[in-house]
Scaffold this motif. Structure first.
Motif, PDB file in Angstrom:
ATOM      1  N   THR A   1       1.037  -0.924  -0.371  1.00  0.00           N
ATOM      2  CA  THR A   1       0.274   0.244  -0.322  1.00  0.00           C
ATOM      3  C   THR A   1       1.371   1.343  -0.127  1.00  0.00           C
ATOM      4  O   THR A   1       1.904   0.749   0.573  1.00  0.00           O
ATOM      5  N   ALA A   2       0.054   1.770  -0.543  1.00  0.00           N
ATOM      6  CA  ALA A   2       1.132   3.779  -0.527  1.00  0.00           C
ATOM      7  C   ALA A   2       0.786   5.080  -0.748  1.00  0.00           C
ATOM      8  O   ALA A   2      -1.079   4.911  -1.115  1.00  0.00           O
ATOM      9  N   GLY A   3       0.594   5.588   0.605  1.00  0.00           N
ATOM     10  CA  GLY A   3      -0.217   6.610   0.933  1.00  0.00           C
ATOM     11  C   GLY A   3       0.284   7.854   1.264  1.00  0.00           C
ATOM     12  O   GLY A   3       1.779   8.488   0.454  1.00  0.00           O
ATOM     13  N   TYR A   4      -0.695   9.304   1.184  1.00  0.00           N
ATOM     14  CA  TYR A   4      -0.203  10.465   0.936  1.00  0.00           C
ATOM     15  C   TYR A   4       0.452  10.775   2.303  1.00  0.00           C
ATOM     16  O   TYR A   4       1.020  11.985   2.862  1.00  0.00           O
ATOM     17  N   ASP A   5       1.293   9.531   2.920  1.00  0.00           N
ATOM     18  CA  ASP A   5       1.459   9.758   4.512  1.00  0.00           C
ATOM     19  C   ASP A   5       3.220  10.085   4.040  1.00  0.00           C
ATOM     20  O   ASP A   5       4.582   9.816   4.571  1.00  0.00           O
ATOM     21  N   GLN A   6       3.293   9.706   2.969  1.00  0.00           N
ATOM     22  CA  GLN A   6       4.926   8.943   2.121  1.00  0.00           C
ATOM     23  C   GLN A   6       5.391   7.499   2.583  1.00  0.00           C
ATOM     24  O   GLN A   6       6.654   7.302   2.039  1.00  0.00           O
ATOM     25  N   LYS A   7       4.644   6.704   2.830  1.00  0.00           N
ATOM     26  CA  LYS A   7       4.884   5.337   2.935  1.00  0.00           C
ATOM     27  C   LYS A   7       5.119   4.366   2.156  1.00  0.00           C
ATOM     28  O   LYS A   7       3.284   4.652   1.638  1.00  0.00           O
TER      29      LYS A   7
ATOM     30  N   ILE B   1       8.692   1.773   4.059  1.00  0.00           N
ATOM     31  CA  ILE B   1       9.863   2.643   3.004  1.00  0.00           C
ATOM     32  C   ILE B   1       8.812   4.058   3.380  1.00  0.00           C
ATOM     33  O   ILE B   1       7.897   3.951   3.101  1.00  0.00           O
ATOM     34  N   THR B   2       9.081   4.752   3.771  1.00  0.00           N
ATOM     35  CA  THR B   2       9.541   6.086   3.899  1.00  0.00           C
ATOM     36  C   THR B   2      10.041   7.250   2.878  1.00  0.00           C
ATOM     37  O   THR B   2      11.154   6.638   2.588  1.00  0.00           O
TER      38      THR B   2
END
Length: 206
Positions: free
Chosen positions: A178-184, A199-200
């Motif tokens: 998963t990828a989010g707007y929290d840059q993770k 991963i950040t």
């Protein structure tokens, strides 16, 4: 030699002036699933191009839909906070509702969480819904369901902002990214509902 030209056919859908929101092809490539902002979905056959069935699935927009890998089922995910699973029954009745999934944790007045993504696992055992949270959902943006019964298996808690995309491993049905707007970017083990790696990404500007 043999004509290998790729040809496309155009068809106009009667959507009551409601914009189309999604249109995924089935895994076998013979069907398309078109959802509209008026809450309806249409199942299309592609050869020849024709509408097989129209279903009014929700009272709100349907921003995302997904076929199961077996193609015998599909799901709709609506901004009303619910997702519905339909299954093909027979040529007379077509696709019928099997059960409804909900990401609503508190049945209270207020904004409903908006759906962003919906995915079936490779073996069609799991359904994962990604949604934009409301104050009632706190940091929960991902919910996992049993695709056979509709039972809630739990939440994937790790992102601190909205998840905008996700994908299952192409060979291992247990692994989800998963990828989010929290840059993770987070990798999950679905049976345990736990992250296996994270991963950040560095700061960036739009």
């Amino acid at each position: 030699g043999r004509d290998t030209t790729l040809r496309f056919r155009e068809s106009v859908l009667e959507c009551n002036n409601s914009p189309c929101q999604s249109g995924p092809l089935s895994p076998c490539g013979t069907r398309a699933l078109v959802s509209c902002k008026d809450g309806s979905v249409r199942i299309l056959a592609l050869n020849p191009l024709r509408q097989l069935q129209r279903i009014v699935a929700h009272n709100s927009g349907v921003p995302t839909t997904a076929w199961s890998h077996s193609t015998s089922r599909f799901l709709t995910a609506s901004d009303d906070g619910t997702s519905k699973v339909f299954e093909y029954l027979n040529s007379e009745k077509g696709w019928v509702l099997v059960f409804t999934l909900s990401v609503l944790e508190i049945q209270a007045p207020g904004p409903k969480p908006k759906m962003r993504e919906a995915r079936w696992s490779l073996n069609d055992d799991y359904i994962v819904l990604a949604y934009q949270r409301t104050p009632q959902q706190q940091n929960r943006h991902l919910k996992v369901f049993c695709a056979h019964t509709g039972r809630v298996l739990g939440s994937l808690d790790g992102h601190t902002n909205e998840v905008y995309t996700m994908a299952f491993h192409p060979h291992d049905h247990r692994i989800l990214a998963t990828a989010g707007y929290d840059q993770k970017v987070i990798f999950w083990n679905l049976p345990s509902l736990q992250p296996t790696a994270e991963i950040t990404l560095p700061n960036f500007e739009d």
